[in-house]
Design a protein around this motif. Structure first.
Motif, PDB file in Angstrom:
ATOM      1  N   LEU A 124       0.551   8.451   0.713  1.00  0.00           N
ATOM      2  CA  LEU A 124      -0.625   7.730   1.188  1.00  0.00           C
ATOM      3  C   LEU A 124      -1.299   8.530   2.296  1.00  0.00           C
ATOM      4  N   ARG A 131       3.301   4.318  -6.556  1.00  0.00           N
ATOM      5  CA  ARG A 131       2.554   5.421  -5.961  1.00  0.00           C
ATOM      6  C   ARG A 131       3.201   6.753  -6.328  1.00  0.00           C
ATOM      7  N   ASP A 155      -9.594   0.325  -8.744  1.00  0.00           N
ATOM      8  CA  ASP A 155     -10.643   0.495  -7.746  1.00  0.00           C
ATOM      9  C   ASP A 155     -11.245  -0.817  -7.262  1.00  0.00           C
ATOM     10  N   GLU A 176      -6.088   6.357   5.306  1.00  0.00           N
ATOM     11  CA  GLU A 176      -6.292   5.213   4.427  1.00  0.00           C
ATOM     12  C   GLU A 176      -5.298   4.089   4.695  1.00  0.00           C
ATOM     13  N   GLN A 214       0.817  -1.210   0.000  1.00  0.00           N
ATOM     14  CA  GLN A 214       0.000   0.000   0.000  1.00  0.00           C
ATOM     15  C   GLN A 214       0.854   1.267   0.000  1.00  0.00           C
ATOM     16  N   SER A 238       1.740   9.755  -5.150  1.00  0.00           N
ATOM     17  CA  SER A 238       1.402  10.719  -4.109  1.00  0.00           C
ATOM     18  C   SER A 238       1.440  10.019  -2.757  1.00  0.00           C
ATOM     19  N   TYR A 279       2.575   1.308  -3.788  1.00  0.00           N
ATOM     20  CA  TYR A 279       1.821   1.150  -5.031  1.00  0.00           C
ATOM     21  C   TYR A 279       0.376   1.592  -4.879  1.00  0.00           C
ATOM     22  N   GLU A 280      -0.188   1.959  -6.025  1.00  0.00           N
ATOM     23  CA  GLU A 280      -1.619   2.225  -6.145  1.00  0.00           C
ATOM     24  C   GLU A 280      -2.221   1.127  -7.002  1.00  0.00           C
TER      25      GLU A 280
END
Length: 215
Positions: free
Chosen positions: A176, A172, A46, A180, A39, A174, A42-43
């Motif tokens: 985290l 990623r 959805d 979240e 997490q 941006s 990485y992103e």
């Protein structure tokens, strides 16, 4: 088109990445640390959910029932060299979780998988990425070097699987958001390791008058 929308018009598979274990007992935190690292770095599309399953046992049943694809990280006693990774899939997963239990959380999660099967709501694909722990009798301890190295290898392999499943992993770009994060801020690996008290200041194995050592 968002990353979670497939090109063939079928609904995107629901992908769940689950780390189970106890961060407070050294190498037993392997599973949760894997999800935490994924997490942070990485992103995903959805349709992907990352979960710190901790030691919740039967409370995880809804997450298993709702998943089409389920990836599990856990510390598993394979009777191998510390830090060894072994991956098992589908019907083999409950059997490996029940061979030699490291703690009560594995009993609970083995029951979760079997209950999900009985209810008829079970993932199409289940993959367990297990790591042989080196040491666990260190309350407040962190991952041993062999297991921390295995975490990096597990992340590499997990990204390949998640890509094939349609999770669309990407580095990623941006930070985290704190609200979240799958793990609480004060339990994040780097902070957890840097702020832990010394053995002189805190008992790592519990009071021997009360707690029996595990053999």
């Amino acid at each position: 088109m968002t990353p979670s929308q497939p090109t063939n018009g079928n609904p995107a598979p629901r992908i769940t990445v689950l780390g189970i274990g106890n961060l407070l007992w050294a190498d037993e935190g392997f599973g949760v640390r894997c999800v935490e690292a994924l997490q942070q770095r990485y992103e995903f599309a959805d349709n992907v959910t990352l979960i710190d399953g901790g030691t919740q046992g039967l409370y995880l049943i809804q997450h298993v029932q709702q998943a089409d694809y389920l990836l599990i990280f856990d510390a598993v006693d394979y009777n191998m060299a510390p830090g060894t990774l072994k991956f098992v899939a589908n019907e083999e997963v409950p059997r490996f979780l029940g061979v030699k239990k490291l703690s009560l959380h594995q009993t609970g999660f083995q029951e979760v998988l079997m209950l999900a099967q009985l209810t008829g709501h079970y993932p199409q694909q289940v993959l367990l990425m297990g790591c042989q722990p080196e040491y666990m009798e260190d309350y407040g301890g962190s991952l041993r070097p062999s297991v921390k190295a295995a975490l990096e290898l597990a992340i590499e392999e997990a990204l390949k699987v998640l890509h094939d499943w349609g999770a669309a992993p990407r580095p990623r770009t941006s930070a985290l958001p704190e609200d979240e994060a799958v793990t609480l801020r004060h339990l994040e690996l780097q902070r957890y390791e840097s702020e832990r008290p010394s053995e002189q200041d805190a008992c790592r194995i519990g009071d021997e008058r009360i707690l029996a050592r595990r053999s």
